[in-house]
Structures are given as structure tokens and as C-alpha cells.
Design an enzyme around this catalytic site. Structure first.
Site: not given
Ligand code: NAD
Length: 497
Positions: A166, A190, A266, A301, A397
Site C-alpha cells: 500500500w 492484486k 521484494e 522499504c 522494521e
């Protein structure tokens, strides 16, 4: 010329987003008619009811993709034809930038400025670049003796699946769709359940550009249903996933439990920003440090959240980064003056706040940041100092605006701490010593190292992760094509000699 806040609000007021799935060239509801709501995270306002696709819908989409792939309408079209269509998509995205950027900003809480850049510049560039490659990619001829001619050719893999995150919805869609279509695959995409709207609108533009029915299918839905059905589908040949490491692992398992489809992953990161003691501590460095951490509200990321600063520079660095961070404006994402928008959901905001609390509990010093009073899911850009490598905020993270400053005594210590992570997506190094820069760049175990500036590279350079940040697959560059190609050897026996 950029529009004003009022102009963007006017565009927003006029939008009536389509939440239907796009299967075999038609907009449609999910087979069982179920819908879910997509919400503007900055205001809580419902933007659209969206088709809640599940296994049956994925089956329909894959069947359409397979039919058209086998028919050859797109897969065996002249490369120039595919190029022309991709260039038209690029032009249509450019033409509709304002509308798409407003839609993206509403669905994600991202700033309009970032959305305009991504959709006005990056997304069309992807379609253009891969479109232009379509008729310029050659196979190879192997050296053989006179008794044979050996051709090494590439063919489209078939039906490609893509499951998207997202944080950069349309950019991620373009990263997957452009190379897949350039080589002749059909695709089932998707989008993330939090942000389905821009991919659905893109489907309309792709149809307008001339993509044949069935070649592109957009199936909004949730991970456990639609995402899982893509991962496990026996008639999808390759799947490209971008998202968390936890879900990436599942795609490996899905492949093993189904048809051994190719899997490109990824995933997450915990990337370091290293400032060695000879670096020039100037405004440029501070700007890169701040943007590497707080671009997209840290929901990136490759966010450089572990800032490893040579001990003699820590005081000055901390003071300057604080001044820069305090200048960031939080607020209405549609206001072009806003630098940081909303976190994606209430749950995500509360997870980020839990990390901030853990930093405080483990003894790091929060020098700015924390929860914001604004309605919506806002968090102030947060900076911790006295962070140590064992702390949770230094290891996991966070995917939110939480930067940790760690002093390091030497380049060797910086390299050792930087490498001590499960992840390997990105690193930045600042130094004026070219030999040191080369040695650090070669030694850091990650897919991209940027020197004397934070950058993820550009469309021409492959992007992906070492270790648990990625599989061997890469997005971007000519390397991305490999995710959507099969290699075939044609060995022609010859008596001619
Ligand atoms: P996520 O893994 O929760 O979701 C990503 C996608 O996977 C969504 O479409 C979701 O519906 C789907 N999904 C979730 N559960 C699934 C399941 N059980 N089976 C199949 N599909 C499932 O990640 P996210 O929260 O959307 O995105 C954040 C993550 O993405 C972060 O870890 C970030 O680092 C990573 N990311 C990586 C890159 C990159 O290029 N390396 C780029 C952007 C984001």
C-alpha cells in the site's frame, strides 16, 4: 504549473472512484457480490465500496489471462505493437496525472506533492521505458562447432500474478505491469486492500490505450483470500510480490504447495545511513539524512532508519537533523505545503507508537516526535538518540517515521553494525574518501548502496534485496524482465558445416 490546495480539494470533491474488479476487459463485482470499504486515512471518510475478490474471482481472471495468452493476441503480437500500447499508457497517465494523484493521495494519506511526482513522472516513465525495450531486446547465439546452430531465446513466462503493497500503490503496479506486458505476459494484479483505487483507474486507461481484453486483470481483495489464491493458483506461471518478509515467505510456500511457479520477492528492510568521520557535514548531507528517513512518512522499504554517525560528528549531526525535522509540516495530504501525511491505518499508527514506546522503555532518548494531536492517523517525525544495536527499534522494521541515531567509533564498526541484520535492501554511505566509499559499497550486504546521497537508483537500475529483503529477482532495469521470461534453447543440427 502546480495547482493550489483548493484546486486539489475541488478535484477530490468531484471524484467518484470506481471500486469494481476488472476481469477480461470488463468492470464487475466479486462473484459473491461482497464488498469492502476503502477509507481515506487522513479523514476517516469512506472513499468507495470495493469488490471483495476471492478464489472464484481469481479463477475467472486467470482463465481470461490464459485464454488471451494462448490465443497470442498480445503474447505473440509484433513487439512494436506492444511498444505502441505501452507508450499510449504512459501518455494517458501523464494526461490524467492530477486526477490520479488526488485519488492516490486520498486512498493512502500520502502527500499530494509525492503523488504528483510518482504519478506524473515515475509511473509513465516505467511504461515508456519498458515499452521502448519491447522491440530492442535480443536473444543470444551460443558458440558451437560447425555441426549446430544454438539459439538462446526468451519467451514470455505466461500468466503473471502480482501482489502489491500500500505504500506506493501505482508505482508498484507500474513496476510489475510494465515489464510483464512488454515481454508479452498476461497479468492478474492484486492491489493492497488499503489502497485499491488507483490500480482500478489505471485499468481503464490501459484499456483505452489498447491493451486487449484479458491481458490485464485487477482483482482487489485481501491477502488471506485473493493474495493466497494467486500464490496457490496452478495456472499462474510466475508471481511477483512486494510486501513484508513474513508474507513473502508464504509465497515461497504457496509455490511449493502448487505448481512451483516462479517467485520474485521484494520485501522489508532496516537500512543504514552511515556518516564516516571525514564526511562533509553540510546541508546536503542533512537533507539526505532527513529525506532517507521521513520520505513517505517513513513508510518506505528502503527508509534509512539506522543512522550510524561517526562519534565526533554526533552532536552536530543531531542538532542539525533536529532543526530540519522540526521544519517538516504534518497535515492535510492535499495541501501542497504538507511534507508528511497520514499513516495508512489506525492499526499501523498504533503499531508505530508501540515501537516508539519500546525505544523509550529500552533507554533510548526521544529528542522529538511522538503521537500527533491531528485527527486521522498522524505521527510526528520522531528522532531517538543513544540507540544501541540490540534495541528493538534498531533491529525491527518499523515502517513509520522513527529514526535512531547510533554513534560509531570507526568505519569497521559501522560496517559491522550495518551488516548485523536479517535484511539487506539498501544502505547509504557518506565519506570524502573514494577508496573507503568503494570498499564500503562492496562490503555492505545489500541490493543497493548509494554514496554521498540517498537514492534508490532509477528505472534503469535493478532494485531488490539481499538476505530476507528479497529473492534473487529484481524489479527495474532490464533485470526486471527476467521475472516474466522463460529461457529456451533451440539447438539446430546442421550438416552444412
Ligand atoms: P504485506 O506483506 O502485509 O502485504 C503486501 C501484500 O500482500 C498485500 O497485497 C496483501 O493483501 C498481501 N497479503 C497479505 N497477507 C497475505 C497472505 N497471507 N497471502 C497472500 N498475500 C497476502 O505488506 P504491506 O503492509 O502492504 O507493505 C509493507 C511491507 O512491504 C514492508 O515490509 C515494506 O518494507 C515492504 N515493501 C517492500 C518494497 C521493496 O521493493 N522491497 C517496496 C514497498 C514495500
Amino acid at each position: 504549473m502546480p495547482l493550489s490546495h483548493t484546486d486539489y480539494q475541488t478535484i477530490a470533491d468531484k471524484l467518484s472512484p470506481n471500486g469494481q474488479a476488472f476481469i477480461d476487459g470488463k468492470f464487475c463485482n466479486a462473484a459473491d457480490g461482497e464488498k469492502f470499504e476503502t477509507i481515506n486515512p487522513a479523514t476517516g471518510q469512506v472513499l468507495a465500496s470495493v469488490a471483495h475478490c476471492k478464489e472464484q474471482d481469481i479463477d475467472r481472471a486467470v482463465a481470461a489471462a490464459r485464454r488471451v495468452f494462448n490465443a497470442g493476441t498480445w503474447s505473440r503480437a509484433e513487439p512494436e505493437e506492444r511498444k505502441d500500447v505501452l507508450l499510449k499508457i504512459a501518455a494517458l497517465v501523464r494526461e490524467h496525472t492530477d486526477e490520479l494523484a488526488v485519488l492516490e493521495s486520498l486512498d493512502t494519506g500520502k502527500t499530494i506533492t509525492d503523488c504528483l511526482h510518482e504519478i506524473g513522472t515515475e509511473v509513465p516513465a516505467f511504461f515508456q521505458w519498458y515499452g521502448e525495450l519491447a522491440d530492442k531486446t535480443f536473444g543470444k547465439i551460443a558458440p558451437t562447432g560447425p555441426g549446430a546452430l544454438a539459439l538462446i531465446t526468451k519467451e514470455p513466462a505466461g500468466v503473471a500474478g502480482a501482489v502489491l503493497p500500500w505504500n506506493f500503490p501505482l508505482v508498484m503496479a507500474a513496476w510489475k505491469i510494465a515489464p510483464a506486458l512488454a515481454v508479452g505476459c498476461s497479468a492478474v494484479i492484486k492491489p493492497a486492500e488499503q489502497t485499491p483505487l488507483s490500480a482500478i483507474r489505471l485499468a481503464e486507461l490501459m484499456q483505452q490505450a489498447g491493451v486487449p481484453d484479458g491481458v490485464i486483470n485487477i482483482v482487489p481483495g485481501f491477502g488471506e483470500t485473493a493474495g493466497r489464491a494467486i500464490g496457490l493458483h496452478n495456472d499462474i506461471d510466475t508471481v511477483s510480490f512486494t510486501g513484508s518478509t513474513e508474507v513473502g515467505r508464504m509465497f515461497m510456500r504457496y509455490s511449493g504447495d502448487s505448481n512451483l511457479k516462479g517467485v520474485g520477492l521484494e520485501m522489508g528492510g532496516k537500512s543504514p545511513f552511515i556518516v564516516l568521520k571525514d564526511a562533509a557535514l553540510n546541508d546536503d548531507l542533512i537533507e539526505h539524512a532527513a529525506m532517507s528517513a521521513f520520505w513517505n512518512g517513513g513508510q518506505n522499504c528502503s527508509a534509512n532508519m539506522r543512522q550510524l554517525i561517526a562519534a565526533p560528528l554526533v552532536e552536530e549531526f543531531t542538532g542539525r537533523i533536529l532543526d530540519r525535522v522540526k521544519a517538516f509540516q504534518l497535515g492535510d495530504p492535499l495541501n501542497p505545503k504538507t511534507d508528511i501525511g497520514s499513516m495508512i491505518t489506525r492499526e499501523h499508527k498504533s503499531m508505530v507508537l508501540d515501537y516508539i514506546q519500546s525505544g523509550v522503555d529500552e533507554g533510548a532518548r526521544m529528542v522529538t516526535g511522538g503521537a500527533s494531536e491531528l485527527p486521522g492517523h498522524f505521527i510526528k517525525p520522531t528522532v531517538f538518540r543513544n540507540v544501541t544495536p540490540d534495541m528493538k527499534i534498531a533491529r525491527e522494521e518499523i515502517f513509520g517515521p522513527v529514526l535512531g541515531i547510533m554513534p560509531v567509533q570507526s568505519a569497521e564498526e559501522a560496517l559491522s553494525i550495518a551488516s548485523d541484520t536479517l535484511y539487506g535492501l539498501h544502505a547509504t554511505v557518506f565519506t570524502q574518501d573514494i577508496d573507503r566509499a568503494i570498499s564500503m559499497a562492496r562490503s555492505l550486504p545489500c541490493g543497493t548502496v548509494s554514496v554521498n546521497g540517498f537514492s534508490e537508483g532509477d528505472i534503469k537500475t535493478p532494485f531488490g534485496g539481499y538476505k530476507q529483503s528479497g529473492s534473487l529477482a529484481r524489479d527495474n532495469g532490464t533485470e526486471a524482465l527476467e521475472q516474466y521470461l522463460q529461457t529456451k534453447t533451440i539447438w539446430i543440427q546442421s550438416k552444412v558445416g
